[in-house]
Scaffold this motif. Structure first.
Motif, mmCIF file in Angstrom:
data_model
loop_
_atom_site.group_PDB
_atom_site.id
_atom_site.type_symbol
_atom_site.label_atom_id
_atom_site.label_comp_id
_atom_site.label_asym_id
_atom_site.label_seq_id
_atom_site.Cartn_x
_atom_site.Cartn_y
_atom_site.Cartn_z
ATOM 1 N N UNK A 93 0.831 -1.208 0.000
ATOM 2 C CA UNK A 93 0.000 0.000 0.000
ATOM 3 C C UNK A 93 0.867 1.259 0.000
ATOM 4 N N UNK A 94 1.907 1.278 0.821
ATOM 5 C CA UNK A 94 2.781 2.451 0.884
ATOM 6 C C UNK A 94 3.526 2.671 -0.425
ATOM 7 N N UNK A 95 3.956 1.575 -1.046
ATOM 8 C CA UNK A 95 4.666 1.696 -2.314
ATOM 9 C C UNK A 95 3.774 2.358 -3.357
ATOM 10 N N UNK A 96 2.525 1.904 -3.471
ATOM 11 C CA UNK A 96 1.592 2.503 -4.430
ATOM 12 C C UNK A 96 1.361 3.984 -4.113
ATOM 13 N N UNK A 97 1.172 4.287 -2.842
ATOM 14 C CA UNK A 97 0.929 5.674 -2.429
ATOM 15 C C UNK A 97 2.116 6.569 -2.772
ATOM 16 N N UNK A 98 3.319 6.108 -2.470
ATOM 17 C CA UNK A 98 4.520 6.918 -2.714
ATOM 18 C C UNK A 98 4.788 7.098 -4.211
ATOM 19 N N UNK A 99 4.494 6.063 -5.008
ATOM 20 C CA UNK A 99 4.660 6.196 -6.459
ATOM 21 C C UNK A 99 3.752 7.302 -6.975
ATOM 22 N N UNK B 44 13.446 -3.846 3.933
ATOM 23 C CA UNK B 44 13.474 -2.420 3.601
ATOM 24 C C UNK B 44 13.282 -2.222 2.104
ATOM 25 N N UNK B 45 12.673 -1.084 1.771
ATOM 26 C CA UNK B 45 12.487 -0.705 0.375
ATOM 27 C C UNK B 45 12.852 0.761 0.213
ATOM 28 N N UNK B 46 13.257 1.108 -0.995
ATOM 29 C CA UNK B 46 13.461 2.520 -1.309
ATOM 30 C C UNK B 46 12.830 2.802 -2.664
ATOM 31 N N UNK B 47 12.480 4.054 -2.866
ATOM 32 C CA UNK B 47 11.851 4.480 -4.108
ATOM 33 C C UNK B 47 12.524 5.775 -4.530
#
Length: 187
Positions: free
Chosen positions: A48-54, A96-99
């Motif tokens: 969910x956070x990945x989609x939001x941040x994209x 951990x993930x980064x964008x």
């Protein structure tokens, strides 16, 4: 030991999908280029956070004065991918993930690292020493995706996350298929 990097520069497919029934789903980020497929497990919240941040990054890029990039404001319909995951062989469980944004290729860059024993600061950031530990991980995933594909990825991910169990109107907790009992909050 050098880090094994699963790198995709122009993937044929990048999606979030699930295996299992609502309430017991496992989320996967799956990337394919030709015959190479990598699937990494994610938490629902990470997805969910990945989609939001994209979407946040793309929306910010649209508002840049003199923006030289062609950023779609909505999802290009021709890029929508509603197909199931391909057969999954989990490469690792994501910690951990980064964008990031690469203006030279006009692509978003997603990096994912396996779960590691790294302490985050109280604000959720990672200090330099912990970042060094992440960089020493045995493997990682790096995916570069064009902006239209990124919009389609974010849309699908939000739909996948939202397709879980319904929430109880009284307590807000998920309702299991076998029933639900709650103690409604007192007003």
């Amino acid at each position: 030991m050098p880090t094994k990097v699963h790198e995709f520069t122009w993937p044929d497919r990048v999606v979030v999908g699930t295996i299992g029934l609502p309430g017991a789903r496992t989320f996967y980020l799956q990337v394919r280029a030709g015959t190479q497929i990598v699937s990494i497990a994610l938490e629902k919240q990470q997805s969910a956070q990945l989609a939001e941040k994209i979407d946040e990054i793309l929306d910010q890029l649209i508002t840049l004065e003199g923006n030289p990039f062609s950023i779609p404001a909505s999802t290009p319909i021709e890029l929508v991918d509603n197909e199931q995951l391909e057969p999954v062989e989990e490469q690792f469980r994501t910690g951990a993930m980064s964008l990031g944004w690469d203006p030279t290729t006009v692509q978003l860059v997603i990096e994912a690292y396996p779960i590691a024993e790294v302490e985050a600061n109280e604000d959720g950031t990672i200090d330099d020493e912990s970042l060094d530990q992440l960089e020493e991980a045995a493997e990682m995933l790096r995916v570069r995706i064009p902006v239209g594909t990124a919009r389609a990825f974010a849309k699908r991910t939000r739909e996948i996350v939202g397709a879980g169990r319904p929430t109880c109107p009284l307590c807000g907790e998920p309702v299991d298929p076998g029933g639900h009992s709650c103690a409604p909050s007192e007003a």
